[in-house]
Motif scaffolding. Structure first.
Motif, PDB file in Angstrom:
ATOM      1  N   GLY A  24      -2.061  -5.091   8.768  1.00  0.00           N
ATOM      2  CA  GLY A  24      -1.998  -3.449   7.801  1.00  0.00           C
ATOM      3  C   GLY A  24      -2.281  -3.010   9.036  1.00  0.00           C
ATOM      4  O   GLY A  24      -2.354  -1.666   9.191  1.00  0.00           O
ATOM      5  N   SER A  41       4.894   2.903   4.262  1.00  0.00           N
ATOM      6  CA  SER A  41       4.080   2.268   3.540  1.00  0.00           C
ATOM      7  C   SER A  41       4.403   2.620   2.115  1.00  0.00           C
ATOM      8  O   SER A  41       3.262   0.758   1.113  1.00  0.00           O
ATOM      9  N   ALA A  86      -1.902  -1.370   3.847  1.00  0.00           N
ATOM     10  CA  ALA A  86      -0.317  -0.376   3.782  1.00  0.00           C
ATOM     11  C   ALA A  86      -0.932   0.472   3.291  1.00  0.00           C
ATOM     12  O   ALA A  86      -0.672   2.171   3.498  1.00  0.00           O
ATOM     13  N   SER A 113      -4.081   2.569   5.019  1.00  0.00           N
ATOM     14  CA  SER A 113      -3.123   2.701   6.572  1.00  0.00           C
ATOM     15  C   SER A 113      -2.856   3.988   6.966  1.00  0.00           C
ATOM     16  O   SER A 113      -2.928   4.793   7.640  1.00  0.00           O
ATOM     17  N   ALA A 114      -1.707   4.092   5.911  1.00  0.00           N
ATOM     18  CA  ALA A 114      -1.280   5.982   5.189  1.00  0.00           C
ATOM     19  C   ALA A 114      -1.822   6.641   5.062  1.00  0.00           C
ATOM     20  O   ALA A 114      -1.840   7.717   5.823  1.00  0.00           O
TER      21      ALA A 114
END
Lengths: 336, 497
Positions: free
Chosen positions: B386, B430, B459, B462-463
């Protein structure tokens, strides 16, 4: 590079098939080599009470055991000091277990039995141990493995990848989705059965985890490549190229990004494996194969799937634009 | 955003992020004579069987597991033999006792086998005992497999004992160790106590499977329970046994071998195909009881009894240094990443640093707070993946801005365009990973399930962070820069020439 890869593709695909088929056969016959997790071997144990701990002779006992091993030519691979607990309450009782583990190569039943006898007589006669109760024993160990979760894991990876690639299909087109599916399928099968085919020692749970990592990294790398591909295919310069050329050119354009990401993942895996634990290295290093197959499939398998699909789709689009009006009516010329 | 506001904003973020990082990673003693200890969130995380470490207090160990040895009837350890022998005073009794047992496999062996039970009069292990023991090992394997516990291991020790290890993060070790002892056929009965209860009367053509289909466990609204599924015949039998329960309460007993695994007081008539039994079960202990009963009904059949001995608290399989090595490896990876960003993007790397640290803190808190997550190799790999995803998407947006800036556009327009152009790709990347992860999580078991969920979570986070935090930090940083080009290490093509 692309041309070489294109020419080599049938050979590489055949090689993959050979590894996967050999892996399936060996998996069915022998399963995985789970020696990393369930080693055959021996243990040597000295169970002692709290008196030894209080009298401060624990270290002496360890020295006695290790000196005896050295004199007997035994080399141990692990040493643990374990707290004994009550079987019902799981609260510490007053005993401690000093346990040494031996690989079959580093010991034999006869030498261990002799070493146990030597330690036992030294404990009986030694002044330091006179007030303590110390039980010395040695044991043969044969590990059992159970990989029951593998089937559920395989189904989970397959369904997860299909759902993710359906999304890719909606967002990036059917060619990307099909190429991603082919890449994922290859990587999961190759990674999983590679370890059965090569008999590399693995932890029982590890092959399916490697397959999951391969699928996850493939999805990541392929989506990165697809983002670029979507942009490229909108470019008028690409419209004059054939499907194969366009796919190869676009994927070649994303090599920096894909390679950079893959190298970062590989670097992290190597760092995690670099510690003092042999077990950790044995678990982590095979994961590099997951990353390698992901890179291979993005650069080799996917373009070879995207090209024919794109070609077929372009042809269909051209037919639609050409205003195909259907078959001539029978006898139409005669009427004229 | 003005220069002052930007500076205040950045300092505020830095203070919050560093504070959270400190809480997450640093343990320290405090109070008079260091009487108390503060344990970091990472330190307090539940660890799997492969990793583990002592908390700063030096008393509590997190991770590793518990192991115990199952001795089948007719097998005792050499130390138990010697203790029993030492307790005898009568010479005749001593001789008789010595005659009863044979040391295995030879005079140096670590176990003793009882004649007529495990071996014949000649001292050779009997074939029937060997068959019974291998059936019992198969049954144990079936039970452990169905418990689906990460980090469980099983070994056959000295040919005729079984050593089982369970992870410490599993909260029902005692139930598993003690219920898995129970071997023999499944049976049920009713009465006032387990010993005298009237058991189901099987005809010569019947088996217990004609009455009971199987057992399973479920949790609903936080209450775990054991389910026993009956056939029509079984349902009628239970209904018959409990028809007077409204007036006089009865107790139903469900046995594995001779011992009752469940005692269920009943105060009203039961007439249903599935019996749901809740009690003081946790989800795991309910599963252990259900697995024990179901394998007695539908698994390998054996009646070899076992005794549990030599239970010990075992430390992490990979050793205590493995955890510290992982922390160092994570630190080295972080350092490597930041060197790359600082070299390539100069001060702009601070935007990525803030974003990454918030990602790290969020993931640590998630793994700590979400009940089914714990610190293990698979979660660590997922968190790292990630983090790589976050770094790659950040770098992609910086590269877009760099490319545009080179063509002569202003920094503000480059940043806006880069953020706009990266919005959909970030969401796409993502979303694809999150879909893969969450779907796989719902189907998979143990390690794959944990990896998939953590990666999906990483994911999504992080997006969100790339879209929300990175662009704000980027804007705030640029507002403080006198010369944005060199500040971000962006060069215009004209400058190059």
């Amino acid at each position: 590079m692309n041309k070489i890869m294109g020419k080599l593709f049938p050979v590489l695909a055949a090689l993959s098939c050979v590894v996967i088929l050999a892996g399936i056969v060996l998996y069915a016959l022998l399963g995985f080599n789970t020696a990393a997790e369930v080693p055959e071997g021996y243990t040597f144990e000295a169970r002692y009470d709290v008196v030894l701990e209080i009298s401060g002779h624990e270290a002496d006992l360890q020295t006695l055991c290790e000196d005896t091993f050295e004199k007997s030519g035994l080399s141990f691979r692990g040493k643990e000091v374990l707290d004994s607990v009550d079987s019902n309450s799981f609260v510490n009782d007053t005993e401690t277990v000093l346990r040494y583990t031996f690989a079959p190569r580093g010991a034999s039943a006869e030498t261990l039995a002799k070493a146990a006898e030597t330690v036992r007589s030294a404990v009986e006669t030694g002044e330091a141990y006179s007030d303590s109760r110390i039980i010395v024993s040695w044991h043969t160990i044969a590990g059992e493995s159970f990989g029951d979760a593998a089937w559920r894991g395989a189904i989970a990876i397959a369904v997860g990848a299909i759902v993710a690639l359906l999304y890719v299909g909606i967002r990036f087109g059917i060619a990307s989705a099909l190429a991603g599916t082919a890449a994922c399928l290859h990587n999961v099968l190759f990674t999983y059965f590679f370890f059965a085919a090569t008999r590399i020692p693995v932890y029982a749970f590890a092959p399916i985890l490697y397959a999951a990592v391969a699928a996850a990294v493939t999805v990541l790398l392929w989506v990165l490549a697809s983002v670029r591909m979507r942009e490229d295919f909108k470019d008028p310069a690409f419209s004059s190229l054939t499907g194969k050329e366009a796919a190869a050119k676009s994927i070649a354009g994303s090599w920096k990004l894909v390679t950079f990401t893959a190298v970062a993942v590989a670097a992290v895996i190597v760092l995690f494996a670099a510690g003092p634990s042999v077990g950790m290295a044995a678990l982590m290093l095979p994961m590099l194969l997951s990353v390698a197959t992901a890179v291979y499939s993005v650069f080799v398998i996917a373009p070879n799937v995207v090209a024919p699909v794109k070609k077929a789709l372009d042809r269909r689009k051209a037919l639609k634009k050409g205003g195909y009006v259907g078959k001539k009516k029978a006898g139409a010329d005669d009427l004229r | 955003m003005g220069k002052k506001k930007s500076a205040v904003f950045l300092i505020l973020i830095a203070v919050i992020v560093l504070g959270l990082c400190f809480i997450c990673t640093v343990s320290f003693p405090y109070g008079t004579d260091n009487m108390y200890t503060f344990n970091s969130v990472v330190g307090m995380m539940r660890k799997d069987a492969y990793l583990g470490g002592m908390l700063l207090d030096g008393e509590n160990y997190l991770g590793g597991g518990y192991s115990a040895v199952y001795y089948p009837e007719g097998v005792i350890s050499a130390s138990e033999y010697e203790d029993n022998l030492a307790a005898l005073t009568d010479t005749k009794e001593i001789e008789e006792y010595k005659e009863t047992y044979v040391r295995y496999p030879d005079a140096n062996g670590s176990v003793y086998l009882e004649r007529k039970t495990a071996c014949g009069e000649d001292g050779k292990v009997s074939d029937s005992f060997k068959e019974d023991f291998s059936a019992a090992v198969k049954l144990m394997k079936e039970r452990i497999s169905r418990m689906r516990l990460e980090g469980t291991s099983m070994e056959v020790r000295d040919d005729f004992t079984v050593r089982m290890t369970l992870p410490a993060l599993f909260d029902a070790q005692s139930v598993v160790f003690n219920t898995f002892l129970r071997t023999g056929d499944f049976s049920m009965g009713y009465g006032s106590d387990a010993a005298t209860a009237e058991k189901v009367n099987l005809r010569s053509t019947e088996t217990i499977n004609d009455y009971v289909k199987g057992a399973a466990s479920r949790s609903r609204r936080g209450t775990p329970y054991v389910m026993i599924k009956f056939t029509e015949k079984g349902r009628d039998t239970i209904a018959e046994w409990t028809e007077t329960a409204d007036d006089t309460s009865v107790t139903l007993f469900f046995y594995v071998g001779d011992e009752a695994v469940i005692s269920l007081p009943v105060s009203s008539a039961i007439d249903q195909k599935t019996l749901y039994i809740s009690g003081n079960y946790t989800a795991e202990s309910a599963r252990a009881v259900a697995v024990t009963m179901d394998t007695a009904l539908n698994g390998t059949s054996t009646s070899l009894g076992f005794t549990l001995k030599e239970t010990v608290r075992s430390e992490a399989t990979f050793g205590n240094w493995a955890l510290i090595a992982l922390y160092i490896a994570f630190g080295a990876a972080f350092l490597g990443m930041m060197i790359f960003f600082f070299v390539r993007y100069h001060m702009l790397a601070f935007a990525h640093l803030y974003t990454f640290l918030i990602y790290f803190v969020s993931m640590v808190l998630c793994v700590w707070a979400i009940p089914f997550l714990h610190f293990g190799i698979e979660t660590l790999i997922a968190v790292a993946l990630g983090g790589i995803l976050l770094s790659v998407t950040d770098a992609m947006s910086y590269e877009i801005a760099r490319g545009m800036y080179a063509t002569g556009k202003t920094m503000t327009s480059c940043v806006k365009a880069a953020n706009r152009r990266m919005l959909l790709p970030v969401i796409d990347i993502s979303a694809a990973i999150a879909l893969f992860g969450f779907v796989a999580y719902f189907i998979a078991l143990t390690e794959v399930s944990l990896f998939a969920f953590t990666f999906a979570l990483g994911a999504v986070l992080s997006a969100l962070l790339v879209i929300a935090v990175n662009r704000f930090c980027w804007a705030a940083l640029l507002a403080t820069a006198k010369n944005p080009g060199p500040f971000c290490n962006f060069v215009k093509e004209a400058d190059d020439e």
